[in-house]
Design a protein around this motif. Structure first.
Motif, short mmCIF file in Angstrom:
data_model
loop_
_atom_site.label_atom_id
_atom_site.label_comp_id
_atom_site.label_asym_id
_atom_site.label_seq_id
_atom_site.Cartn_x
_atom_site.Cartn_y
_atom_site.Cartn_z
N ALA A 1 0.81 -1.22 0.00
CA ALA A 1 0.00 0.00 0.00
C ALA A 1 0.85 1.27 0.00
O ALA A 1 0.33 2.36 -0.17
CB ALA A 1 -0.93 0.00 1.20
N GLY A 2 2.15 1.13 0.20
CA GLY A 2 3.01 2.30 0.22
C GLY A 2 3.10 2.98 1.56
O GLY A 2 3.65 4.09 1.68
N ILE A 3 2.54 2.38 2.60
CA ILE A 3 2.62 2.94 3.95
C ILE A 3 3.17 1.87 4.88
O ILE A 3 2.51 0.83 5.10
CB ILE A 3 1.23 3.38 4.46
N PRO A 4 4.35 2.03 5.43
CA PRO A 4 5.25 3.17 5.21
C PRO A 4 5.88 3.11 3.82
O PRO A 4 5.91 2.05 3.19
CB PRO A 4 6.31 2.97 6.30
N PRO A 5 6.39 4.26 3.31
CA PRO A 5 7.02 4.25 1.98
C PRO A 5 8.33 3.48 2.00
O PRO A 5 8.92 3.24 3.05
CB PRO A 5 7.25 5.73 1.69
N TYR A 6 8.77 3.09 0.83
CA TYR A 6 10.04 2.37 0.72
C TYR A 6 11.16 3.29 1.21
O TYR A 6 11.18 4.49 0.90
CB TYR A 6 10.26 1.96 -0.73
N PRO B 1 34.97 23.02 -18.44
CA PRO B 1 34.34 21.95 -17.66
C PRO B 1 33.34 22.55 -16.66
O PRO B 1 33.61 23.58 -16.05
CB PRO B 1 35.53 21.30 -16.94
N MET B 2 32.19 21.90 -16.53
CA MET B 2 31.14 22.40 -15.64
C MET B 2 30.54 21.24 -14.86
O MET B 2 30.47 20.12 -15.35
CB MET B 2 30.05 23.11 -16.45
N THR B 3 30.08 21.55 -13.66
CA THR B 3 29.40 20.57 -12.81
C THR B 3 27.98 21.04 -12.56
O THR B 3 27.77 22.15 -12.06
CB THR B 3 30.14 20.39 -11.47
N LEU B 4 27.02 20.24 -12.94
CA LEU B 4 25.60 20.57 -12.77
C LEU B 4 25.01 19.65 -11.71
O LEU B 4 25.21 18.43 -11.74
CB LEU B 4 24.85 20.40 -14.09
N VAL B 5 24.28 20.22 -10.76
CA VAL B 5 23.74 19.44 -9.64
C VAL B 5 22.24 19.71 -9.49
O VAL B 5 21.81 20.87 -9.48
CB VAL B 5 24.47 19.78 -8.32
N TRP B 6 21.47 18.64 -9.39
CA TRP B 6 20.05 18.72 -9.08
C TRP B 6 19.78 17.98 -7.78
O TRP B 6 20.27 16.87 -7.58
CB TRP B 6 19.21 18.07 -10.18
N ASP B 7 18.99 18.57 -6.89
CA ASP B 7 18.51 17.88 -5.69
C ASP B 7 17.22 17.16 -6.05
O ASP B 7 16.31 17.75 -6.65
CB ASP B 7 18.26 18.88 -4.56
N LEU B 8 17.13 15.90 -5.69
CA LEU B 8 15.97 15.08 -6.01
C LEU B 8 15.13 14.86 -4.76
O LEU B 8 15.65 14.51 -3.69
CB LEU B 8 16.42 13.73 -6.58
N HIS B 9 13.83 15.10 -4.91
CA HIS B 9 12.91 14.93 -3.79
C HIS B 9 11.79 13.98 -4.24
O HIS B 9 11.32 14.07 -5.37
CB HIS B 9 12.30 16.27 -3.38
N GLY B 10 11.36 13.11 -3.36
CA GLY B 10 10.27 12.23 -3.76
C GLY B 10 10.08 11.06 -2.82
O GLY B 10 10.75 10.95 -1.77
N LEU B 11 9.16 10.20 -3.20
CA LEU B 11 8.82 9.02 -2.43
C LEU B 11 8.96 7.78 -3.28
O LEU B 11 8.95 7.86 -4.51
CB LEU B 11 7.39 9.13 -1.90
N ALA B 12 9.08 6.64 -2.61
CA ALA B 12 9.12 5.35 -3.30
C ALA B 12 8.08 4.44 -2.67
O ALA B 12 7.98 4.34 -1.44
CB ALA B 12 10.51 4.73 -3.19
N THR B 13 7.28 3.83 -3.52
CA THR B 13 6.28 2.88 -3.04
C THR B 13 6.54 1.51 -3.66
O THR B 13 7.12 1.41 -4.74
CB THR B 13 4.86 3.35 -3.41
N GLY B 14 6.12 0.49 -2.97
CA GLY B 14 6.35 -0.86 -3.45
C GLY B 14 6.91 -1.73 -2.35
O GLY B 14 7.06 -1.29 -1.20
N LEU B 15 7.27 -2.93 -2.72
CA LEU B 15 7.75 -3.89 -1.73
C LEU B 15 8.87 -4.72 -2.32
O LEU B 15 8.77 -5.22 -3.44
CB LEU B 15 6.60 -4.80 -1.28
N VAL B 16 9.94 -4.85 -1.55
CA VAL B 16 11.03 -5.77 -1.90
C VAL B 16 11.07 -6.82 -0.80
O VAL B 16 11.30 -6.51 0.38
CB VAL B 16 12.39 -5.03 -2.00
N PHE B 17 10.85 -8.06 -1.20
CA PHE B 17 10.80 -9.16 -0.24
C PHE B 17 11.67 -10.29 -0.75
O PHE B 17 11.57 -10.69 -1.91
CB PHE B 17 9.35 -9.64 -0.07
N LEU B 18 12.57 -10.74 0.12
CA LEU B 18 13.53 -11.79 -0.25
C LEU B 18 14.33 -11.39 -1.50
O LEU B 18 14.62 -12.21 -2.37
CB LEU B 18 12.82 -13.12 -0.47
N GLY B 19 14.66 -10.11 -1.56
CA GLY B 19 15.52 -9.60 -2.63
C GLY B 19 14.83 -9.32 -3.94
O GLY B 19 15.49 -8.93 -4.92
N ALA B 20 13.50 -9.50 -4.02
CA ALA B 20 12.79 -9.28 -5.28
C ALA B 20 11.56 -8.40 -5.06
O ALA B 20 10.97 -8.38 -3.96
CB ALA B 20 12.36 -10.61 -5.89
#
Length: 218
Positions: A157-162, A188-207
């Motif tokens: 269900a995504g609660i709690p999030p990954y 030469p240039m360095t470009l940086v983006w900050d990433l914000h967000g959530l992850a939903t889903g389930l990883v069980f027994l490595g899959a």
């Protein structure tokens, strides 16, 4: 002229000729020395007005991104769409910026940082691109980060999030700008983006499957 006057005039004549000859040899030396700093100063500095940005997608530059990772053996791939780009809108033509409008660049490295502190480099999306002063151009392609460590956790269900999510994207580029007549400068240039967000889903027994949703800011 008497013999005495000839003798008196001789040394002065030789002295004047010697001075004139010495002065003539010194003129090119002084001119060259004066031209050297002028030539060195004619090479412009790399501009600081080109920054990380977002090209317009459907008329909107939101920086929103989504990605899905299929996890096997606690490893998965995270792909980012081509919403990242170089922002040259602040590079107006002025006396401090006399580069020609069009420029090219090569992406040399893209690095993803995850919330667990681990970093990953992309072997995809590295290539040549083109931009224009006063516009925002997209990167040559999407970045794909493979073998990202994704531990067991999450819920259907995504609660709690990954627990593990992307937090930053760093891109190294080498930009080539043209100036003058047939002259170019590599920066030469360095470009940086900050990433914000959530992850939903389930990883069980490595899959499992994880869905990432978020936004990026510069």
């Amino acid at each position: 002229m008497s013999e005495k006057h000839k003798q008196d005039a001789g040394p002065r004549t030789i002295q004047r000729r010697t001075i004139v000859k010495s002065a003539a040899w010194s003129i090119p030396v002084v001119a060259t020395a004066a031209a050297m700093p002028l030539a060195a100063a004619s090479v412009p500095a790399c501009p600081t007005c080109i920054k990380a940005g977002f090209p317009l997608v459907g008329g909107i530059a939101s920086g929103a991104w989504t990605s899905q990772a299929v996890v096997l053996g606690n490893k998965g791939a995270i792909a980012f769409p081509a919403i990242f780009g170089l922002d040259a809108t602040q590079c107006g033509i002025s006396w401090t910026n006399f580069f020609q409008p069009a420029f090219t660049y090569v992406v040399t490295q893209a690095t993803l940082t995850m919330s667990d502190g681990k970093t990953y480099n992309s072997a995809v999306g590295l290539g040549a691109g083109a931009g224009n002063i006063s516009t925002v151009g997209a990167m040559p392609g999407a970045f794909v980060f493979t073998n990202v460590s994704l531990p067991n956790g999450g819920s259907v269900a995504g609660i709690p999030p990954y627990p593990v999510v992307p937090t930053a994207l760093t891109v190294q580029v080498t930009t080539t700008l043209q100036y003058g007549i047939g002259l170019s400068l590599q920066c030469p240039m360095t470009l940086v983006w900050d990433l914000h967000g959530l992850a939903t889903g389930l990883v069980f027994l490595g899959a499992g499957t994880i869905n990432f949703t978020g936004t990026a800011t510069v």
